[in-house]
Design a protein around this motif. Sequence first.
Motif, PDB file in Angstrom:
ATOM      1  N   PRO A   1      34.997 -27.511  24.468  1.00  0.00           N
ATOM      2  CA  PRO A   1      34.864 -28.721  24.002  1.00  0.00           C
ATOM      3  C   PRO A   1      34.578 -30.117  24.389  1.00  0.00           C
ATOM      4  O   PRO A   1      34.564 -31.174  24.963  1.00  0.00           O
ATOM      5  CB  PRO A   1      36.690 -29.137  23.481  1.00  0.00           C
ATOM      6  CG  PRO A   1      36.976 -28.051  24.602  1.00  0.00           C
ATOM      7  CD  PRO A   1      36.309 -26.693  24.668  1.00  0.00           C
TER       8      PRO A   1
ATOM      9  N   PHE B   1      31.844 -32.704  20.911  1.00  0.00           N
ATOM     10  CA  PHE B   1      33.677 -33.525  20.494  1.00  0.00           C
ATOM     11  C   PHE B   1      32.525 -34.659  19.715  1.00  0.00           C
ATOM     12  O   PHE B   1      31.083 -34.456  19.704  1.00  0.00           O
ATOM     13  CB  PHE B   1      33.837 -33.922  21.477  1.00  0.00           C
ATOM     14  CG  PHE B   1      32.690 -34.329  22.413  1.00  0.00           C
ATOM     15  CD1 PHE B   1      32.125 -35.672  22.625  1.00  0.00           C
ATOM     16  CD2 PHE B   1      32.550 -33.532  23.639  1.00  0.00           C
ATOM     17  CE1 PHE B   1      31.187 -36.179  23.735  1.00  0.00           C
ATOM     18  CE2 PHE B   1      31.413 -33.646  24.559  1.00  0.00           C
ATOM     19  CZ  PHE B   1      30.896 -35.441  24.503  1.00  0.00           C
TER      20      PHE B   1
ATOM     21  N   GLY C   1      33.740 -28.459  16.389  1.00  0.00           N
ATOM     22  CA  GLY C   1      34.121 -29.422  17.100  1.00  0.00           C
ATOM     23  C   GLY C   1      34.166 -30.942  17.361  1.00  0.00           C
ATOM     24  O   GLY C   1      34.171 -32.013  18.044  1.00  0.00           O
TER      25      GLY C   1
ATOM     26  N   LEU D   1      40.150 -26.435  17.993  1.00  0.00           N
ATOM     27  CA  LEU D   1      41.108 -26.679  20.048  1.00  0.00           C
ATOM     28  C   LEU D   1      42.187 -25.540  19.871  1.00  0.00           C
ATOM     29  O   LEU D   1      42.502 -25.548  20.534  1.00  0.00           O
ATOM     30  CB  LEU D   1      41.448 -28.276  19.554  1.00  0.00           C
ATOM     31  CG  LEU D   1      40.395 -28.838  19.401  1.00  0.00           C
ATOM     32  CD1 LEU D   1      41.252 -30.522  19.035  1.00  0.00           C
ATOM     33  CD2 LEU D   1      39.738 -29.125  21.104  1.00  0.00           C
TER      34      LEU D   1
END
Length: 362
Positions: A172, A176, A279, A335
């Motif tokens: 991450p 993102f 992501g 996540l």
Amino acid sequence: MKIAFYGSSLLSSYWNGAATYYRGLLRDLAGRGYDITFYEPDAFDRQQHRDIDPPEWARSVVYPATEEGLRSVLSEARGADIVVKANGVGVFDTDLLEGIVDHSRDDALRIFWDVDAAATLDEMRADESHVVRRMLPSLDMVLTYGGGPPVVDAYEGFGARRCVPIYNALDPTTHFPVESDSLFASDLAFLGNRLPDREARVEEFFLRPAAALPERSFLIGGNGWETKQMPDNVRHLGHVYTHQHNAFNCTPLAVLNVARDSMAHIGFSPATRVFEAAGAAACLITDAWEGIEQFLTPDEEVLVARDGQDVADHMRSLTPERARSIGKAALARVLAEHTYTHRGAEVDALFREHARSQRSAA
């Protein structure tokens, strides 16, 4: 513990789809206290297409793709507690695997890390003298980045002491959600290099829907496609650098994952692109393969297509609102369950378990 890792490239993703996998895992292991050196050959113009500078969390050694260069880096294996040879380096693959056994200490943990296990196993079945088959008795462990039970059973059937899949995941800190970029504007985008065992599936899952939807825009990134005949509504970008992946994933209405033949056949092999897209909260359409539910829930966190007609149908019905909902759900799932922190914890536990068993045996 010191790790000597011999792989294709840590610094460049050029013709090297495993780069983000190496980076995510090794950065996490470095954070857990491992002292890592990554050895990569100066080959295939990768050093001219670097995505990152040598990182702070690993010592990077780029060696000449020569016999002398090979000897110089193999000589350093003796100083490591854990010695890893990844598949697909592209030069000296046989010598490197033999070399990590010959040059490492007797008490070192020796690992073959297979980032294309289905293809490697096919080669092993066809060739009794294959280097991996020959070296398995001298290796402590085989790690793979996919394949699930079929790959584990196959490797252990060939005599591996232990085989454990360590799946792709999300880092991450590098992948993102970002703002869209007009360079990647399209309805459906696909990112992947042109490879013999992928091309037919790209024709089916990407080019066939493009031909069926001439009013929609399609975008393809990756090396090798410049000579491929495509419908007029398909735009080709060429190599897309890692730092561009977020915008590539965030801008289109949806992005497409197409597995290579061997990975689609064996299942349980999500590509790095799956987690990069999730992501970035992208709406992902993936070709169907066994085990997808272990990573993302169909129709809620990912759209699954059995063929090009399914892809076209998904695109006809997909609205921006539903695309955002699917992307948001995918981001929450990865996540929670599929980051390199999760994968690094698995690898760390394996390494520490082996060290404990070594101490008990001593």
